[in-house]
Write a protein that holds these residues in place. Structure first.
Motif, PDB file in Angstrom:
ATOM      1  N   TRP A 172      -0.060  -4.867   1.532  1.00 28.73           N
ATOM      2  CA  TRP A 172      -0.908  -4.476   0.409  1.00 28.73           C
ATOM      3  C   TRP A 172      -0.034  -4.457  -0.836  1.00 28.73           C
ATOM      4  O   TRP A 172       1.194  -4.424  -0.747  1.00 28.73           O
ATOM      5  CB  TRP A 172      -1.602  -3.130   0.635  1.00 28.73           C
ATOM      6  CG  TRP A 172      -0.760  -1.901   0.429  1.00 28.73           C
ATOM      7  CD1 TRP A 172      -0.543  -1.230  -0.733  1.00 28.73           C
ATOM      8  CD2 TRP A 172      -0.021  -1.194   1.427  1.00 28.73           C
ATOM      9  NE1 TRP A 172       0.281  -0.154  -0.534  1.00 28.73           N
ATOM     10  CE2 TRP A 172       0.614  -0.102   0.793  1.00 28.73           C
ATOM     11  CE3 TRP A 172       0.173  -1.366   2.794  1.00 28.73           C
ATOM     12  CZ2 TRP A 172       1.414   0.794   1.474  1.00 28.73           C
ATOM     13  CZ3 TRP A 172       0.966  -0.463   3.474  1.00 28.73           C
ATOM     14  CH2 TRP A 172       1.575   0.592   2.818  1.00 28.73           C
ATOM     15  N   PRO A 178      -4.567   1.462  -0.178  1.00 28.34           N
ATOM     16  CA  PRO A 178      -5.252   0.718   0.883  1.00 28.34           C
ATOM     17  C   PRO A 178      -6.624   1.306   1.200  1.00 28.34           C
ATOM     18  O   PRO A 178      -6.933   2.450   0.835  1.00 28.34           O
ATOM     19  CB  PRO A 178      -4.307   0.849   2.076  1.00 28.34           C
ATOM     20  CG  PRO A 178      -2.976   1.156   1.476  1.00 28.34           C
ATOM     21  CD  PRO A 178      -3.265   1.975   0.262  1.00 28.34           C
ATOM     22  N   ALA A 240      -8.690   0.161  -2.869  1.00 22.61           N
ATOM     23  CA  ALA A 240      -9.152  -1.152  -2.414  1.00 22.61           C
ATOM     24  C   ALA A 240     -10.642  -1.356  -2.675  1.00 22.61           C
ATOM     25  O   ALA A 240     -11.104  -2.495  -2.818  1.00 22.61           O
ATOM     26  CB  ALA A 240      -8.853  -1.315  -0.922  1.00 22.61           C
ATOM     27  N   PRO A 338       4.677  -0.794   2.231  1.00 22.04           N
ATOM     28  CA  PRO A 338       4.275  -2.132   1.791  1.00 22.04           C
ATOM     29  C   PRO A 338       5.375  -3.153   2.017  1.00 22.04           C
ATOM     30  O   PRO A 338       6.553  -2.825   2.051  1.00 22.04           O
ATOM     31  CB  PRO A 338       4.016  -1.932   0.294  1.00 22.04           C
ATOM     32  CG  PRO A 338       4.923  -0.810  -0.089  1.00 22.04           C
ATOM     33  CD  PRO A 338       4.961   0.102   1.107  1.00 22.04           C
TER      34      PRO A 338
END
Length: 340
Positions: A172, A178, A240, A338
């Motif tokens: 991500w 996320p 997201a 990440p």
């Protein structure tokens, strides 16, 4: 402690620092580090059978399973059983002996366990009974090892292989939340020349993602440093699903320049900012406690009980983090990092 020792330099050879503590977790215990740097003195007592001087070890305490009343101590040298009735005489003839060479010749260290308790205090039978009662319960075993034996507790399991952790990275964009993230928290660490902040998203089952890492240049004596940290509180991170999330709660370590931390936290209000202080020790039942009220400064004036401070048993969270990363404990899904 380092500051206290530095201040004692004024008194030259007359200065003495006296550190006393119960050990906690292997590798995390401060008193363990201090003792290992000392000459590691143990109390040696004579065997009533052969006269050999030795320090008492729990592994040499023997009894029939389920019968603590049969407890006795086996001599290191002659293997003859020693009953507790001989302990008073042994203690009277005991002597402290160094078992290591200290890093600093002026540092001495002493270790003693409940095995040495004089008659009328904690008996070998009660120690054997406590050991049997603790079986199958890691918390009870840890307390026994820390408080009865005066030894550090070794957490079961090993740290996971770095490659396995590296392969668990998720994809991500850094600075975004996320899909599983429900809210944001942050932790701020105040240093001499900067403040560093980690922003985490939290989901169900304690799953978490590192969303952002922010470094604010400038020490805590500068007003612009705190102004920049205040702006972080108002910052948003895109979820997201398109929503914008702010930090729900920021914990700020008060270990360095605590007065400046308390003053800023008071100005921000208790709704979003919590000053914290790490304490040594393991407290699984209450890893975060408080608040306690501490003095703060407002408008150049001291405000008694002006800020609320929370204490954190850091060893508890370090242990749980290692267990989670090793895949043998919570959080169920673990922590997400990440791909950089």
């Amino acid at each position: 402690m380092a500051l206290a020792c530095a201040r004692m330099a004024t008194f030259a050879h007359r200065a003495k620092a006296f550190l006393v503590s119960t050990p906690t977790i292997r590798g995390l215990s401060r008193i363990e580090r201090e003792y290992e740097a000392s000459d590691q003195r143990r109390f040696f007592v004579p065997c009533p059978h052969c006269g050999e001087m030795q320090w008492l070890k729990f592994e040499r305490l023997k009894w029939d399973k389920g019968q603590p009343g049969s407890v006795h101590y086996l001599c290191d040298s002659c293997d003859q059983p020693i009953t507790e009735s001989a302990k008073a005489t042994m203690l009277a003839a005991g002597i402290w002996r160094a078992t290591a060479v200290a890093e600093d010749p002026g540092t001495v260290g002493f270790h003693i366990s409940a095995l040495y308790s004089p008659p009328g205090w904690q008996s070998w039978e009660s120690i054997a009974r406590m050991w049997e009662a603790a079986q199958g319960n890691d918390d009870a075993l840890r307390v026994f090892r820390n408080t009865v034996l005066g030894e550090t507790w070794v957490e079961s399991g090993e740290a996971p292989d770095w490659q396995r952790l590296y392969d668990r990275r998720e994809t991500w964009t850094n600075g975004t939340v996320p899909a599983g993230g429900l809210f944001l928290t942050a932790g701020a660490d105040v240093q001499k020349d900067r403040i560093e902040i980690d922003v985490w998203a939290w989901g169900r089952n304690l799953e978490s993602w590192l969303v952002d890492h922010i470094v604010i240049d400038g020490g805590p004596e500068k007003a612009e440093t705190w102004a920049a940290l205040e702006r972080v509180l108002g910052q948003t991170w895109q979820h997201a699903n398109g929503a914008a999330l702010k930090i729900a709660r920021l914990a700020i370590d008060s270990g360095y320049e605590s007065s400046a931390v308390y003053t800023w936290a008071r100005r921000m209000g208790v709704g979003q900012v919590s000053p914290i202080k790490g304490v040594e020790g393991f407290n699984r039942s209450s890893p975060v406690s408080g608040p306690t009220y501490v003095d703060a400064t407002e408008g150049g004036k001291k405000v008694r009980r002006g800020a609320r401070l929370w204490t954190v048993a850091v060893s508890t969270f370090k242990t749980e983090s290692v267990a989670a990363l090793a895949g043998c404990g919570r959080p169920v899904e673990g922590a997400g990092y990440p791909r950089l």
